[in-house]
Design a protein around this motif. Structure first.
Motif, PDB file in Angstrom:
ATOM      1  N   PHE A  79      69.490  54.485  49.100  1.00 63.02           N
ATOM      2  CA  PHE A  79      70.021  54.282  47.502  1.00 63.02           C
ATOM      3  C   PHE A  79      69.565  52.977  47.061  1.00 63.02           C
ATOM      4  N   PHE A  80      69.455  52.058  48.014  1.00 67.78           N
ATOM      5  CA  PHE A  80      69.302  50.543  47.667  1.00 67.78           C
ATOM      6  C   PHE A  80      67.587  50.588  47.156  1.00 67.78           C
ATOM      7  N   LEU A  81      66.855  51.308  47.964  1.00 68.66           N
ATOM      8  CA  LEU A  81      65.273  51.284  47.468  1.00 68.66           C
ATOM      9  C   LEU A  81      65.075  52.091  46.327  1.00 68.66           C
ATOM     10  N   GLU A  82      65.832  52.983  46.155  1.00 67.84           N
ATOM     11  CA  GLU A  82      65.916  53.731  44.757  1.00 67.84           C
ATOM     12  C   GLU A  82      66.532  52.807  43.659  1.00 67.84           C
ATOM     13  N   TRP A  83      67.314  52.266  44.065  1.00 66.67           N
ATOM     14  CA  TRP A  83      67.981  51.104  42.798  1.00 66.67           C
ATOM     15  C   TRP A  83      66.976  50.245  42.582  1.00 66.67           C
ATOM     16  N   MET A  84      66.142  49.691  43.558  1.00 67.90           N
ATOM     17  CA  MET A  84      65.335  48.512  43.211  1.00 67.90           C
ATOM     18  C   MET A  84      64.020  49.133  42.496  1.00 67.90           C
ATOM     19  N   THR A  85      63.500  50.265  42.955  1.00 64.43           N
ATOM     20  CA  THR A  85      62.391  50.977  42.235  1.00 64.43           C
ATOM     21  C   THR A  85      62.468  51.221  40.798  1.00 64.43           C
ATOM     22  N   ASN A  86      63.748  51.557  40.686  1.00 61.30           N
ATOM     23  CA  ASN A  86      64.291  51.713  39.260  1.00 61.30           C
ATOM     24  C   ASN A  86      64.418  50.804  38.434  1.00 61.30           C
ATOM     25  N   HIS A  87      64.496  49.522  38.907  1.00 61.86           N
ATOM     26  CA  HIS A  87      64.668  48.320  38.274  1.00 61.86           C
ATOM     27  C   HIS A  87      63.496  47.359  38.484  1.00 61.86           C
ATOM     28  N   ASP A  88      62.406  47.866  38.606  1.00 60.97           N
ATOM     29  CA  ASP A  88      60.789  46.910  38.349  1.00 60.97           C
ATOM     30  C   ASP A  88      60.874  45.980  39.750  1.00 60.97           C
ATOM     31  N   VAL A  89      61.308  46.479  40.810  1.00 56.39           N
ATOM     32  CA  VAL A  89      61.057  45.536  41.830  1.00 56.39           C
ATOM     33  C   VAL A  89      59.762  45.813  42.504  1.00 56.39           C
ATOM     34  N   LYS A  90      58.793  44.926  42.799  1.00 55.83           N
ATOM     35  CA  LYS A  90      57.495  45.225  43.152  1.00 55.83           C
ATOM     36  C   LYS A  90      57.516  44.599  44.891  1.00 55.83           C
ATOM     37  N   ILE A 121      60.939  39.988  42.355  1.00 58.71           N
ATOM     38  CA  ILE A 121      62.253  40.506  42.112  1.00 58.71           C
ATOM     39  C   ILE A 121      62.838  40.106  40.844  1.00 58.71           C
ATOM     40  N   PRO A 122      63.059  40.903  39.730  1.00 62.17           N
ATOM     41  CA  PRO A 122      63.543  40.647  38.598  1.00 62.17           C
ATOM     42  C   PRO A 122      64.917  39.888  38.469  1.00 62.17           C
ATOM     43  N   GLN A 123      65.099  38.602  37.875  1.00 57.82           N
ATOM     44  CA  GLN A 123      66.402  37.958  37.781  1.00 57.82           C
ATOM     45  C   GLN A 123      67.675  38.915  37.386  1.00 57.82           C
ATOM     46  N   LYS A 124      67.263  39.918  36.663  1.00 58.68           N
ATOM     47  CA  LYS A 124      68.640  40.934  36.256  1.00 58.68           C
ATOM     48  C   LYS A 124      69.214  41.378  37.505  1.00 58.68           C
ATOM     49  N   LEU A 125      68.407  41.590  38.718  1.00 60.45           N
ATOM     50  CA  LEU A 125      69.081  42.208  39.858  1.00 60.45           C
ATOM     51  C   LEU A 125      70.181  41.230  40.666  1.00 60.45           C
ATOM     52  N   TYR A 164      84.631  45.785  44.761  1.00 56.41           N
ATOM     53  CA  TYR A 164      85.972  46.751  44.289  1.00 56.41           C
ATOM     54  C   TYR A 164      85.776  47.656  43.097  1.00 56.41           C
ATOM     55  N   ASP A 165      84.469  47.687  42.423  1.00 55.93           N
ATOM     56  CA  ASP A 165      84.165  48.462  41.422  1.00 55.93           C
ATOM     57  C   ASP A 165      83.241  49.604  41.675  1.00 55.93           C
ATOM     58  N   PRO A 166      83.653  51.036  41.575  1.00 56.63           N
ATOM     59  CA  PRO A 166      82.809  51.850  42.258  1.00 56.63           C
ATOM     60  C   PRO A 166      81.575  52.039  41.265  1.00 56.63           C
ATOM     61  N   LYS A 167      81.793  51.720  40.180  1.00 56.98           N
ATOM     62  CA  LYS A 167      80.838  51.839  38.958  1.00 56.98           C
ATOM     63  C   LYS A 167      79.910  50.543  38.884  1.00 56.98           C
ATOM     64  N   SER A 168      80.208  49.507  39.823  1.00 61.58           N
ATOM     65  CA  SER A 168      79.315  48.343  39.791  1.00 61.58           C
ATOM     66  C   SER A 168      77.805  48.527  39.782  1.00 61.58           C
ATOM     67  N   PHE A 169      77.058  47.858  38.729  1.00 62.88           N
ATOM     68  CA  PHE A 169      75.665  47.677  38.814  1.00 62.88           C
ATOM     69  C   PHE A 169      75.147  47.401  40.138  1.00 62.88           C
ATOM     70  N   TRP A 170      75.615  46.419  40.973  1.00 62.13           N
ATOM     71  CA  TRP A 170      75.406  46.104  42.233  1.00 62.13           C
ATOM     72  C   TRP A 170      75.600  46.867  43.510  1.00 62.13           C
ATOM     73  N   LYS A 171      76.155  47.863  43.059  1.00 63.70           N
ATOM     74  CA  LYS A 171      76.954  48.810  44.064  1.00 63.70           C
ATOM     75  C   LYS A 171      75.673  49.161  45.307  1.00 63.70           C
ATOM     76  N   PRO A 172      74.601  50.010  44.968  1.00 63.41           N
ATOM     77  CA  PRO A 172      73.559  50.105  46.162  1.00 63.41           C
ATOM     78  C   PRO A 172      73.054  48.763  46.965  1.00 63.41           C
ATOM     79  N   TYR A 173      73.095  47.493  46.227  1.00 62.83           N
ATOM     80  CA  TYR A 173      72.893  46.247  46.966  1.00 62.83           C
ATOM     81  C   TYR A 173      74.131  46.052  47.933  1.00 62.83           C
TER      82      TYR A 173
END
Length: 508
Positions: A79-90, A121-125, A164-173
């Motif tokens: 899930f972490f790798l998918e999250w990074m791929t979806n957000h332009d990590v090279k 890695i983009p700063q947005k992550l 503590y937020d199950p919908k956090s943008f950073w949950k996969p990380y």
């Protein structure tokens, strides 16, 4: 875990009856009081820590019902790798793997050449002080006297709020991070005792006391605060989660330019300090001595990491964390690099107020920029370095100044070449130079005697089946003893005619 949708501080936390909640509050209040003392001695400090540890064990037991369900890192990685791929990590020719002793780390999938791209890695992550300030708890961070003044603590709080937020943008990380660390907050009193004799002993106790005090403070603060945006923190905040978040930041944070600095003009760039940030993927690399190979590109707002050397197929890929001593690595990173070329041991020495020449010595030290003013102050911290040249110029000059006679002091105070005192060959009297090296030798011998074990005993201990925490302590002791023994040998080789010297004019 139970999340509260409102901010009523009188609601019972999930898994805790009102009676248990009151009992927990009493334990937390007792912990806060115990950790808010002035240090009087090392033995008292250890005694207080042992008592605090007992309280924390009771607190952790009561907070068990609030613990997060365990997540296996191997399950979280896809899930972490998918999250990074979806957000332009090279990524270059590398992969994330779990290895014995190293945990989750980075491995080369094919030959990697020095200078080749590992990650972009983009700063947005990145979780940072800026994303903390713009989050739902930004107003809480900016208004609290501790969080607003301590960026690393604020970032830890931000990490917890996202955890503590199950919908956090950073949950996969966050799910892919370690479930625990080897920072000193995880050391029992018996394990920390292994540091006796080391300057890191006091630092470790101080760190543990500070984190326990912060937890107590924030627990009480959150329970009194009715702000609904703090409901997740209020409902789920525990000591184990807090030390985990603090350890996450301590071991993984880096400095990057702020968004304002990137978008501002040149004058603004010079005024804005960098911000603390967690950089996903980059922080999965382990440390190895070498050179920096990571840079932040302001134009693209990306952290770019290149290989610092060649790595063969299947070889773990390391990066260089920076020039920290073994003690700093131990306290802040949770490991000891036995091949640390930048290791050093702190040596504290100062003026003796009973010395009739103290004012003249202070004046010369000020002239050499070793003292910041001409007044007699407390001890000065110098660094004995690892390797064959353990003594730097400032420490050598300091010792020479304190061994000078009045005539010698007067001569060097009037000299335009006083800075020569920082060089081994400077034309100083043999007796003064011998006394300087004798002082150093005697001081290092005294420091060696503070350790309850010898170098030989430590080496023998490493042959035993030690816990990871005890092994770290032994490795740190060994590294420090090697520096002291090197300094003693260096001093002995430089003493020419006057091998014996009094330590009366130096305070420790």
């Amino acid at each position: 875990m139970g999340k509260k949708s409102n901010g009523d501080p009188n609601l019972v936390r999930k898994g805790l009856t009102r009676v248990k909640r009151e009992e927990l509050k009493k334990l937390v209040d007792e912990l806060l009081q115990k950790c808010s003392y002035s240090v009087t001695s090392q033995s008292k400090d250890l005694e207080i820590y042992s008592e605090s540890w007992t309280l924390l064990e009771k607190i952790s037991e009561m907070e068990k019902s609030l613990e997060r369900p365990p997540i296996k890192r191997s399950d979280a990685l896809p899930f972490f790798l998918e999250w990074m791929t979806n957000h332009d990590v090279k990524m270059g020719p590398v992969e994330l793997v779990e290895l014995p002793l190293y945990g989750c780390c980075v491995r080369a999938t094919e030959q990697v050449r020095g200078g080749e791209l590992l990650f972009s890695i983009p700063q947005k992550l990145m979780l940072s002080n800026e994303t903390a300030n713009s989050s739902s708890i930004g107003h809480f961070i900016n208004n609290d006297p501790i969080l607003s003044q301590m960026p690393n603590v604020a970032l830890a709080f931000h990490v917890l709020n996202e955890l503590y937020d199950p919908k956090s943008f950073w949950k996969p990380y966050l799910d892919a991070l370690p479930s625990s660390y080897d920072t000193v907050m995880y050391f029992s009193p018996a394990e920390i005792t292994e540091l006796k004799g080391s300057p890191a002993f006091d630092d470790a106790l101080r760190m543990c006391r500070n984190i326990a005090r912060q937890y107590s403070y924030f627990y009480s603060l959150l329970q009194k605060n009715v702000d609904p945006t703090l409901s997740n923190l209020r409902a789920n905040f525990t000591y184990n989660d807090y030390r985990w978040a603090v350890s996450t930041v301590m071991t993984r944070q880096n400095l990057i330019p702020s968004q304002e600095e990137i978008s501002g003009n040149d004058k603004e760039r010079q005024q804005l300090p960098p911000i603390n940030a967690l950089i996903p993927l980059w922080d999965f690399c382990n440390h190895q001595d070498g050179q920096f190979s990571t840079d932040f590109q302001p134009e693209s707002r990306r952290t770019v990491c290149q290989a610092s050397r060649d790595f063969g197929p299947g070889e773990q890929v390391f990066i260089f964390y920076g020039t920290r001593t073994c003690a700093e690595q131990f306290i802040h990173n949770g490991f000891v690099d036995t091949n640390n070329a930048h290791d050093a041991l702190t040596l504290k020495v100062g003026l003796s107020k009973s010395d009739p020449l103290a004012v003249q010595r202070a004046t010369l030290l000020y002239k050499l920029r070793i003292l910041s003013d001409e007044k007699i102050s407390g001890p000065i911290a110098f660094q004995l370095k690892a390797g064959p040249q353990p003594v730097d110029g400032k420490l050598l000059a300091f010792l020479r100044v304190f061994c000078m006679t009045k005539d010698s002091l007067d001569r060097w105070l009037q000299s335009d070449n006083a800075s020569n005192l920082m060089h081994e060959e400077c034309g100083i009297e043999t007796e003064v130079d011998d006394k300087s090296w004798s002082f150093l030798k005697a001081r290092c011998q005294l420091l060696l005697q503070l350790y309850p074990t010898t170098k030989e005993a430590d080496l023998k201990m490493l042959e035993e089946d030690l816990s990871s925490h005890r092994r770290m302590c032994v490795l740190l002791r060994l590294a420090e003893k090697r520096i002291l023994l090197s300094a003693i040998e260096c001093a002995a080789q430089r003493i020419k005619k006057f091998p014996e010297a009094s330590l009366m004019c130096i305070t420790f």
